[in-house]
Scaffold this motif. Sequence first.
Motif, short mmCIF file in Angstrom:
data_model
loop_
_atom_site.label_atom_id
_atom_site.label_comp_id
_atom_site.label_asym_id
_atom_site.label_seq_id
_atom_site.Cartn_x
_atom_site.Cartn_y
_atom_site.Cartn_z
N UNK A 53 1.83 12.96 0.83
CA UNK A 53 1.02 14.18 0.79
C UNK A 53 -0.35 14.08 1.45
N UNK A 54 -0.82 12.86 1.70
CA UNK A 54 -2.11 12.70 2.38
C UNK A 54 -2.18 11.30 2.99
N UNK A 55 -3.13 11.11 3.87
CA UNK A 55 -3.31 9.82 4.55
C UNK A 55 -3.65 8.74 3.52
N UNK A 56 -3.10 7.55 3.69
CA UNK A 56 -3.31 6.48 2.72
C UNK A 56 -4.76 6.02 2.65
N UNK A 57 -5.54 6.24 3.70
CA UNK A 57 -6.96 5.89 3.66
C UNK A 57 -7.73 6.71 2.64
N UNK A 58 -7.16 7.83 2.18
CA UNK A 58 -7.83 8.67 1.18
C UNK A 58 -7.71 8.12 -0.23
N UNK A 59 -6.94 7.06 -0.42
CA UNK A 59 -6.80 6.46 -1.75
C UNK A 59 -7.95 5.48 -1.96
N UNK A 60 -8.60 5.57 -3.10
CA UNK A 60 -9.76 4.74 -3.42
C UNK A 60 -9.37 3.27 -3.51
N UNK A 92 0.11 -16.46 1.87
CA UNK A 92 0.40 -17.40 2.94
C UNK A 92 0.54 -16.66 4.27
N UNK A 93 1.39 -15.68 4.30
CA UNK A 93 1.67 -14.90 5.50
C UNK A 93 1.83 -13.44 5.08
N UNK A 94 1.58 -12.53 6.00
CA UNK A 94 1.87 -11.13 5.71
C UNK A 94 2.16 -10.37 6.99
N UNK A 95 2.87 -9.28 6.82
CA UNK A 95 3.11 -8.32 7.89
C UNK A 95 2.58 -7.00 7.36
N UNK A 96 1.44 -6.59 7.89
CA UNK A 96 0.81 -5.36 7.43
C UNK A 96 1.21 -4.22 8.37
N UNK A 97 1.52 -3.09 7.79
CA UNK A 97 1.90 -1.91 8.56
C UNK A 97 0.71 -0.97 8.61
N UNK A 98 0.41 -0.49 9.80
CA UNK A 98 -0.71 0.41 10.02
C UNK A 98 -0.53 1.69 9.21
N UNK A 99 -1.56 2.06 8.44
CA UNK A 99 -1.51 3.27 7.62
C UNK A 99 -1.22 4.51 8.46
N UNK A 100 -1.63 4.53 9.72
CA UNK A 100 -1.41 5.71 10.56
C UNK A 100 0.07 5.97 10.84
#
Length: 156
Positions: A53-60, A92-100
């Motif tokens: 419902x909204x961009x993930x950057x809007x979550x505190x 140890x390792x991560x694969x981060x997915x861009x919020x956009x």
Amino acid sequence: SSGINAEYGVIVQWDNVVVHSQAAPLGINNKKFTYQVHLYKNGDIVFSYKKVPHHLDNIDKNNHYVKVGIAEAYYEVDTSRHGFAVTYIHQYHNIAIDFNLITNDTEIYLSALPTCIGAKVCDSCSSQEIGFECVWCPQVNQCGDGVSKVVIQEGS
């Protein structure tokens, strides 16, 4: 909800997840997310987002640990802090997915890379060229990268 299919793997779904945040912009609270993760037997992972419902950057970020992706990590809870429990995440390792990339009706597909354990006999184990040095372990009839944790019991 979740589902297990012996041929394909596991699907876990989160329906109508609400994230409450005191610092959120007006109108953000009480919006509902629906998403899935598909874990396939071949190691592939698919994140499927139905309702965002909204961009993930809007979550505190101060009140919610918001991450999208996968990580190899472990948690440690330290209770020796004068009655307070502090949780540490050691990654140890991560694969981060861009919020956009996370919007309504999208899928993120992570394709598994080949590993040593895919080799089923000694010859194919030692001849693999996958970026790891694979070694055959005759005690367990398994190919590994030397980091694998296999317990061999005495007398078995």
